[in-house]
Design a protein around this motif. Structure first.
Motif, PDB file in Angstrom:
ATOM      1  N   PRO A 109     -28.035 -31.742 -14.492  1.00 30.90           N
ATOM      2  CA  PRO A 109     -28.004 -33.083 -15.102  1.00 30.90           C
ATOM      3  C   PRO A 109     -28.089 -33.045 -16.625  1.00 30.90           C
ATOM      4  O   PRO A 109     -27.428 -33.835 -17.313  1.00 30.90           O
ATOM      5  CB  PRO A 109     -29.221 -33.780 -14.488  1.00 30.90           C
ATOM      6  N   LEU A 110     -28.873 -32.119 -17.151  1.00 28.37           N
ATOM      7  CA  LEU A 110     -28.997 -32.006 -18.602  1.00 28.37           C
ATOM      8  C   LEU A 110     -27.775 -31.328 -19.221  1.00 28.37           C
ATOM      9  O   LEU A 110     -27.323 -31.702 -20.307  1.00 28.37           O
ATOM     10  CB  LEU A 110     -30.275 -31.233 -18.962  1.00 28.37           C
ATOM     11  N   VAL A 111     -27.227 -30.347 -18.533  1.00 29.56           N
ATOM     12  CA  VAL A 111     -26.003 -29.694 -19.014  1.00 29.56           C
ATOM     13  C   VAL A 111     -24.889 -30.731 -19.149  1.00 29.56           C
ATOM     14  O   VAL A 111     -24.165 -30.769 -20.157  1.00 29.56           O
ATOM     15  CB  VAL A 111     -25.576 -28.565 -18.054  1.00 29.56           C
ATOM     16  N   ASN A 112     -24.760 -31.578 -18.143  1.00 32.47           N
ATOM     17  CA  ASN A 112     -23.746 -32.628 -18.183  1.00 32.47           C
ATOM     18  C   ASN A 112     -24.011 -33.624 -19.305  1.00 32.47           C
ATOM     19  O   ASN A 112     -23.100 -34.015 -20.038  1.00 32.47           O
ATOM     20  CB  ASN A 112     -23.694 -33.363 -16.842  1.00 32.47           C
ATOM     21  N   ALA A 113     -25.261 -34.029 -19.450  1.00 33.02           N
ATOM     22  CA  ALA A 113     -25.607 -35.037 -20.450  1.00 33.02           C
ATOM     23  C   ALA A 113     -25.372 -34.543 -21.876  1.00 33.02           C
ATOM     24  O   ALA A 113     -25.029 -35.336 -22.764  1.00 33.02           O
ATOM     25  CB  ALA A 113     -27.070 -35.464 -20.276  1.00 33.02           C
ATOM     26  N   TRP A 114     -25.536 -33.246 -22.074  1.00 32.82           N
ATOM     27  CA  TRP A 114     -25.308 -32.681 -23.403  1.00 32.82           C
ATOM     28  C   TRP A 114     -23.834 -32.337 -23.648  1.00 32.82           C
ATOM     29  O   TRP A 114     -23.486 -31.821 -24.698  1.00 32.82           O
ATOM     30  CB  TRP A 114     -26.184 -31.445 -23.614  1.00 32.82           C
ATOM     31  N   LEU A 124     -28.946 -37.424 -27.114  1.00 34.21           N
ATOM     32  CA  LEU A 124     -29.931 -37.936 -26.165  1.00 34.21           C
ATOM     33  C   LEU A 124     -31.221 -38.310 -26.882  1.00 34.21           C
ATOM     34  O   LEU A 124     -31.671 -37.606 -27.788  1.00 34.21           O
ATOM     35  CB  LEU A 124     -30.230 -36.887 -25.099  1.00 34.21           C
ATOM     36  N   THR A 125     -31.821 -39.403 -26.449  1.00 36.65           N
ATOM     37  CA  THR A 125     -33.130 -39.781 -26.957  1.00 36.65           C
ATOM     38  C   THR A 125     -34.199 -39.066 -26.151  1.00 36.65           C
ATOM     39  O   THR A 125     -33.930 -38.554 -25.055  1.00 36.65           O
ATOM     40  CB  THR A 125     -33.343 -41.301 -26.839  1.00 36.65           C
ATOM     41  N   GLN A 126     -35.403 -39.027 -26.666  1.00 34.40           N
ATOM     42  CA  GLN A 126     -36.483 -38.364 -25.946  1.00 34.40           C
ATOM     43  C   GLN A 126     -36.742 -38.997 -24.581  1.00 34.40           C
ATOM     44  O   GLN A 126     -36.920 -38.278 -23.589  1.00 34.40           O
ATOM     45  CB  GLN A 126     -37.769 -38.369 -26.775  1.00 34.40           C
ATOM     46  N   PRO A 127     -36.728 -40.336 -24.457  1.00 33.30           N
ATOM     47  CA  PRO A 127     -36.900 -40.930 -23.124  1.00 33.30           C
ATOM     48  C   PRO A 127     -35.795 -40.522 -22.155  1.00 33.30           C
ATOM     49  O   PRO A 127     -36.067 -40.328 -20.956  1.00 33.30           O
ATOM     50  CB  PRO A 127     -36.863 -42.443 -23.407  1.00 33.30           C
ATOM     51  N   GLN A 128     -34.568 -40.396 -22.657  1.00 32.41           N
ATOM     52  CA  GLN A 128     -33.474 -39.960 -21.786  1.00 32.41           C
ATOM     53  C   GLN A 128     -33.693 -38.521 -21.319  1.00 32.41           C
ATOM     54  O   GLN A 128     -33.482 -38.195 -20.150  1.00 32.41           O
ATOM     55  CB  GLN A 128     -32.143 -40.082 -22.532  1.00 32.41           C
ATOM     56  N   VAL A 129     -34.113 -37.664 -22.240  1.00 32.49           N
ATOM     57  CA  VAL A 129     -34.394 -36.268 -21.889  1.00 32.49           C
ATOM     58  C   VAL A 129     -35.518 -36.196 -20.866  1.00 32.49           C
ATOM     59  O   VAL A 129     -35.431 -35.479 -19.864  1.00 32.49           O
ATOM     60  CB  VAL A 129     -34.752 -35.444 -23.151  1.00 32.49           C
ATOM     61  N   ASP A 130     -36.576 -36.956 -21.103  1.00 36.39           N
ATOM     62  CA  ASP A 130     -37.718 -36.955 -20.180  1.00 36.39           C
ATOM     63  C   ASP A 130     -37.299 -37.414 -18.782  1.00 36.39           C
ATOM     64  O   ASP A 130     -37.753 -36.860 -17.769  1.00 36.39           O
ATOM     65  CB  ASP A 130     -38.828 -37.872 -20.709  1.00 36.39           C
ATOM     66  N   THR A 255     -26.546 -23.295 -23.949  1.00 35.46           N
ATOM     67  CA  THR A 255     -27.738 -22.890 -23.208  1.00 35.46           C
ATOM     68  C   THR A 255     -28.821 -23.953 -23.362  1.00 35.46           C
ATOM     69  O   THR A 255     -29.352 -24.154 -24.454  1.00 35.46           O
ATOM     70  CB  THR A 255     -28.265 -21.529 -23.717  1.00 35.46           C
ATOM     71  N   ILE A 256     -29.118 -24.645 -22.261  1.00 32.60           N
ATOM     72  CA  ILE A 256     -30.097 -25.729 -22.292  1.00 32.60           C
ATOM     73  C   ILE A 256     -31.426 -25.237 -21.732  1.00 32.60           C
ATOM     74  O   ILE A 256     -31.467 -24.582 -20.690  1.00 32.60           O
ATOM     75  CB  ILE A 256     -29.615 -26.939 -21.456  1.00 32.60           C
ATOM     76  N   SER A 257     -32.513 -25.551 -22.416  1.00 36.05           N
ATOM     77  CA  SER A 257     -33.842 -25.149 -21.954  1.00 36.05           C
ATOM     78  C   SER A 257     -34.319 -26.073 -20.848  1.00 36.05           C
ATOM     79  O   SER A 257     -34.345 -27.300 -21.017  1.00 36.05           O
ATOM     80  CB  SER A 257     -34.839 -25.185 -23.120  1.00 36.05           C
ATOM     81  N   ALA A 258     -34.702 -25.485 -19.730  1.00 38.55           N
ATOM     82  CA  ALA A 258     -35.246 -26.269 -18.622  1.00 38.55           C
ATOM     83  C   ALA A 258     -36.674 -26.718 -18.915  1.00 38.55           C
ATOM     84  O   ALA A 258     -37.222 -27.547 -18.187  1.00 38.55           O
ATOM     85  CB  ALA A 258     -35.217 -25.446 -17.333  1.00 38.55           C
ATOM     86  N   LEU A 259     -37.272 -26.191 -19.975  1.00 42.67           N
ATOM     87  CA  LEU A 259     -38.640 -26.555 -20.331  1.00 42.67           C
ATOM     88  C   LEU A 259     -38.665 -27.759 -21.273  1.00 42.67           C
ATOM     89  O   LEU A 259     -39.461 -28.673 -21.113  1.00 42.67           O
ATOM     90  CB  LEU A 259     -39.355 -25.372 -20.973  1.00 42.67           C
ATOM     91  N   SER A 260     -37.753 -27.763 -22.260  1.00 37.99           N
ATOM     92  CA  SER A 260     -37.734 -28.856 -23.236  1.00 37.99           C
ATOM     93  C   SER A 260     -36.689 -29.915 -22.928  1.00 37.99           C
ATOM     94  O   SER A 260     -36.823 -31.069 -23.326  1.00 37.99           O
ATOM     95  CB  SER A 260     -37.473 -28.296 -24.634  1.00 37.99           C
ATOM     96  N   GLY A 261     -35.618 -29.533 -22.236  1.00 35.54           N
ATOM     97  CA  GLY A 261     -34.524 -30.457 -21.966  1.00 35.54           C
ATOM     98  C   GLY A 261     -33.496 -30.505 -23.069  1.00 35.54           C
ATOM     99  O   GLY A 261     -32.500 -31.228 -22.967  1.00 35.54           O
ATOM    100  N   TYR A 262     -33.712 -29.730 -24.122  1.00 33.26           N
ATOM    101  CA  TYR A 262     -32.802 -29.707 -25.263  1.00 33.26           C
ATOM    102  C   TYR A 262     -32.042 -28.376 -25.313  1.00 33.26           C
ATOM    103  O   TYR A 262     -32.483 -27.386 -24.715  1.00 33.26           O
ATOM    104  CB  TYR A 262     -33.581 -29.877 -26.566  1.00 33.26           C
ATOM    105  N   PRO A 263     -30.905 -28.342 -26.027  1.00 33.98           N
ATOM    106  CA  PRO A 263     -30.239 -27.054 -26.247  1.00 33.98           C
ATOM    107  C   PRO A 263     -31.228 -26.063 -26.850  1.00 33.98           C
ATOM    108  O   PRO A 263     -31.971 -26.398 -27.787  1.00 33.98           O
ATOM    109  CB  PRO A 263     -29.117 -27.400 -27.230  1.00 33.98           C
ATOM    110  N   ALA A 264     -31.259 -24.865 -26.288  1.00 29.31           N
ATOM    111  CA  ALA A 264     -32.221 -23.860 -26.744  1.00 29.31           C
ATOM    112  C   ALA A 264     -31.904 -23.424 -28.168  1.00 29.31           C
ATOM    113  O   ALA A 264     -30.779 -23.028 -28.472  1.00 29.31           O
ATOM    114  CB  ALA A 264     -32.189 -22.658 -25.809  1.00 29.31           C
TER     115      ALA A 264
END
Length: 333
Positions: A109-114, A124-130, A255-264
């Protein structure tokens, strides 16, 4: 009688000396949106077996193919899996645990969103990432050899960081079944190898210099190495080929971090891993990219002795870097 035996022995020696070794052959093409090339020594053309193995992984792990197993799971059409899916999932699960959850194939889901999947991508906003992070976590998924279950129907899997490595392994396995002991399988830079090259020496490959180059025009090599042992896999991960440039000019990698939700955004520009299987090497290389050098320390100390790595670690000055490798990685001299 003695002379007859000697002549017979001489004939056998001459006949054995005249035996020609099987030729080296090659097969190449496109799969998973990238190039593949297979070099192998065999008496017969094994292109059909190679293609069969590639299509098997494509049938299971291609999220863009509406007939694939992972497409069905992501879209809640079926939760049935087979041995190939389970093998890919298991390889990913092992590295998920080793990396403390930094590497995670439920990141889809995060890979697609980015913007690195089905969608165009947007800031993405922080609420969207969360919100999207609620759908991420292999601890929310369980898999048996026949069925997968997920905590939420909105969860999706992305095998991009392990499927090419597994496909390379599977092609190698099919070649071994056909009696082939000397081969090199490369799919988009992920390599499974066995035996020797046509010159009778270890397979030699190059590792690219990590420079931003989305079209792959730059072929400058940073290292040229001989692949060790009789069999294994090598994979390299880096953000310098697959990245986006935001409207503000900021560059972010796939490469997206599964911990932060942002690109690493770590200090590792490129990670190359040699392991018993290419699937394992593929997933580990991605895990290094997500974690960065310092944060990967715990994972590095847990690696078995038959796994080695080469990391290009940024010095903080543009793309300047320092190569750091484990003692057993075969560095060029």
């Amino acid at each position: 009688m003695r002379r007859t035996i000697i002549l017979l022995l001489l004939s056998l020696i001459l006949l054995s000396g005249c035996h020609e070794e099987a030729p080296y052959r090659s097969a190449e093409g496109l799969i998973f949106g990238t190039l593949y090339r297979v070099t192998y020594q065999a008496d017969e053309d094994l292109s059909d077996q190679i293609d069969e193995a590639l299509q098997e992984v494509n049938r299971v792990a291609n999220p863009f193919d509406s007939t694939s197993m992972i497409y069905a799971i992501n879209n809640n059409l079926s939760m049935t899996v087979d041995s190939t899916f389970y093998a890919i999932y298991s390889a990913a699960r092992s590295v998920y645990e080793l990396s403390g959850g930094a590497y995670d194939v439920t990141i889809a889901p995060l890979v697609n969103a980015w913007g690195f999947g089905f969608e165009a991508g947007y800031p993405l906003t922080q609420p969207q990432v969360d919100s999207l992070l609620e759908l991420v976590g292999m601890d929310k998924v369980s898999c048996t050899p026949t069925e997968l279950t997920k905590a939420s129907p909105s969860m999706e899997l992305d095998f991009a960081s392990v499927a090419k490595g597994y496909a390379s392994d599977l092609v190698g396995e099919r070649l071994r079944r056909a009696g082939v002991t000397n081969y090199l399988v490369e799919i988009g830079g992920e390599i499974a190898y066995s035996g020797r090259n046509p010159r009778g020496t270890a397979w030699r490959i190059g590792i690219s210099k990590p420079e931003l180059d989305s079209l792959g025009f730059n072929q400058e090599l940073q290292e040229v190495i001989d692949l060790p042992g009789e069999r294994g896999g090598l994979a390299t991960s880096g953000n310098y080929r697959n990245y986006k440039i935001a409207t503000d000019g900021r560059i972010y990698g796939h490469t997206i971090s599964a911990l932060s939700g942002y690109p690493a955004e770590t200090d590792i520009l490129s990670a190359s891993v040699i392991a018993p299987t290419c699937a394992e090497a593929d997933a580990l290389a991605t895990a290094f990219m997500v974690l960065g050098y310092e944060s990967s320390k715990a994972m590095r100390t847990q690696l078995s002795s038959d796994i080695s790595y080469l990391l290009f670690v940024s010095t903080g000055d543009s793309l300047a870097f320092t190569p750091i490798s484990s003692p057993s990685f075969p560095r060029s001299h």
